[in-house]
Design an enzyme around this catalytic site. Sequence first.
Site, short mmCIF file in Angstrom:
data_model
loop_
_atom_site.label_atom_id
_atom_site.label_comp_id
_atom_site.label_asym_id
_atom_site.label_seq_id
_atom_site.Cartn_x
_atom_site.Cartn_y
_atom_site.Cartn_z
N TYR A 1 -9.93 8.50 -2.86
CA TYR A 1 -8.87 9.64 -3.02
C TYR A 1 -7.70 9.41 -3.89
O TYR A 1 -6.95 10.00 -4.14
CB TYR A 1 -8.63 10.00 -1.57
CG TYR A 1 -7.92 9.12 -0.77
CD1 TYR A 1 -7.01 8.31 -0.84
CD2 TYR A 1 -8.61 8.51 0.45
CE1 TYR A 1 -6.61 7.50 0.18
CE2 TYR A 1 -8.31 7.86 1.33
CZ TYR A 1 -7.11 7.02 1.14
OH TYR A 1 -6.98 6.12 2.02
N LYS A 2 -7.44 7.98 -4.27
CA LYS A 2 -6.56 7.77 -5.22
C LYS A 2 -6.85 7.81 -6.73
O LYS A 2 -6.99 9.10 -7.20
CB LYS A 2 -6.27 6.18 -4.65
CG LYS A 2 -5.63 5.97 -3.41
CD LYS A 2 -5.16 4.62 -3.35
CE LYS A 2 -5.05 3.98 -2.02
NZ LYS A 2 -3.95 4.66 -1.41
N PHE B 1 -1.73 -3.68 2.68
CA PHE B 1 -1.62 -2.15 3.19
C PHE B 1 -1.97 -2.51 4.63
O PHE B 1 -2.96 -3.36 4.97
CB PHE B 1 -2.29 -1.34 2.43
CG PHE B 1 -2.17 0.04 3.11
CD1 PHE B 1 -1.18 0.91 2.42
CD2 PHE B 1 -2.94 0.60 3.99
CE1 PHE B 1 -0.66 2.05 2.93
CE2 PHE B 1 -2.81 1.90 4.50
CZ PHE B 1 -1.68 2.65 3.98
N ASP C 1 -10.41 -5.63 -1.37
CA ASP C 1 -10.09 -4.18 -0.91
C ASP C 1 -9.49 -3.68 -2.40
O ASP C 1 -8.54 -4.31 -2.73
CB ASP C 1 -8.82 -3.95 -0.01
CG ASP C 1 -8.25 -2.54 0.21
OD1 ASP C 1 -8.74 -1.75 -0.58
OD2 ASP C 1 -8.02 -2.37 1.38
N ARG D 1 7.75 3.77 -5.74
CA ARG D 1 6.65 3.51 -6.36
C ARG D 1 6.23 4.80 -7.38
O ARG D 1 6.41 5.72 -7.05
CB ARG D 1 5.52 3.68 -5.21
CG ARG D 1 5.08 2.24 -4.88
CD ARG D 1 4.00 2.41 -4.01
NE ARG D 1 3.30 3.38 -3.52
CZ ARG D 1 2.21 3.50 -2.90
NH1 ARG D 1 1.38 2.60 -2.70
NH2 ARG D 1 1.77 4.91 -2.43
#
Length: 397
Positions: free
Chosen positions: A212-213, A124, A189, A356
């Site tokens: 938050y995911k 990312f 990560d 995705r």
Amino acid sequence: MDRDQCLALDANDPLRAFKDEFVLPEGVVYLVGNSLGALPRRTAERVRQTVEDEWGSQLVGGWNHAGWYAQPLTAGDRLAPLIGAGPGQVVVGNTTSIAVFQAVAAALRLRPDRRVIVSDVRNFPTDHYMVQGLAGLLGGYEVRDFAQGRFDDAAVVLLSEVDYRTGARHDVPSVTARVHEAGALMVWDVCHSVGAMDVDVSGADFAVGCTYKYLNAGPGAPAFLYVNPRHHAAAENVLSGWHGHAEPFAFETGYRPAEGVRRFAVGTPHVLSFAALEAALDVWERVPMDQVRAKSMALTSLFVDLVGDALQLVSPADAAARGSQVSFRHPHGYPVMRALIDRGVHGDFRAPDVLRFGFAPLYIGYADVYDAAATLLEVLDKELWRDERYATRLAVT
Ligand SMILES: Cc1ncc(COP(=O)(O)O)c(C=O)c1O
């Protein structure tokens, strides 16, 4: 598999009761929990409590009496089991980007004789950007792509457990062992794995991630940083804010780091966001992670099977080698995704051509997967994506 068989699987799903703990709009199949997790039902009341009962009545006293001051560590202790860590090893706050900067900078200080930072150019982008910024600030460092596979002169290796675009999963223990054998330090990560599978970063030096995911702590929720206890005495926080000071309220003129992981705190915690995180952790404390991973693999495999060869699979075909997401490639991926969202199936799009789909096992069921695949096949078969309304790009894809 047909829809009735999917409904039967849902009826026997040991995690099925968790779905009621989330607010999901009628008629929506939400496959974007890998970007922003769904809202836990208890969150609104928990945030209201913080606003009205704590802030509204205790005012500044909330820092002491409502536990706000300690939140970075108390939330860290609650979150720790989700990444294989123990109490006093995780601090919560800031963003993942900032945690990446702190972890990589600390690792460089622990390996002062080495001048190479290994980072994955496919990671990312923020991770790689933060490394570039840090290397630029320090000067004299080479940033090397992970794909080159050379760590023998590296100070630190930064990598995501699960790739945000393809969903491919690295084997944490074996990569960590290779990096350590080469004398480098390892920073993981886990943004795309925490809450989706059993994560264990306890062998690594540092780990970072967001809440938050899959963890459902809400938009802009704080990130976390794990520091292996073997580094607690020596690791330095270059973002030496007052909350990482040994005695923030002594207001000394010189920086003196706190003991343990608290030295990696930076500034004032985002109290309202912590309230939402605490509500989410109330759910996660009851979740059996082995069942989450088993269901996640079953859901992603079902989706891959149902979509078949209608789209080119970008994710690994073997469920064990991917996270809880499935990605496909399509030359018109953007309008395809817009057409799908218009029909209630929410995935997302990652440039240049990747569709995705994230499968959060706490609130996605087998029939949801069936419906999502059927809608996707219809959008493709009937070329519904060709509608010109789907051509213009929105700011967030
Ligand atoms: C691997 C990874 N790291 C970091 C981030 C985001 O970092 P931040 O919390 O600073 O926005 C994301 C967001 O999707 C991500 O996928």
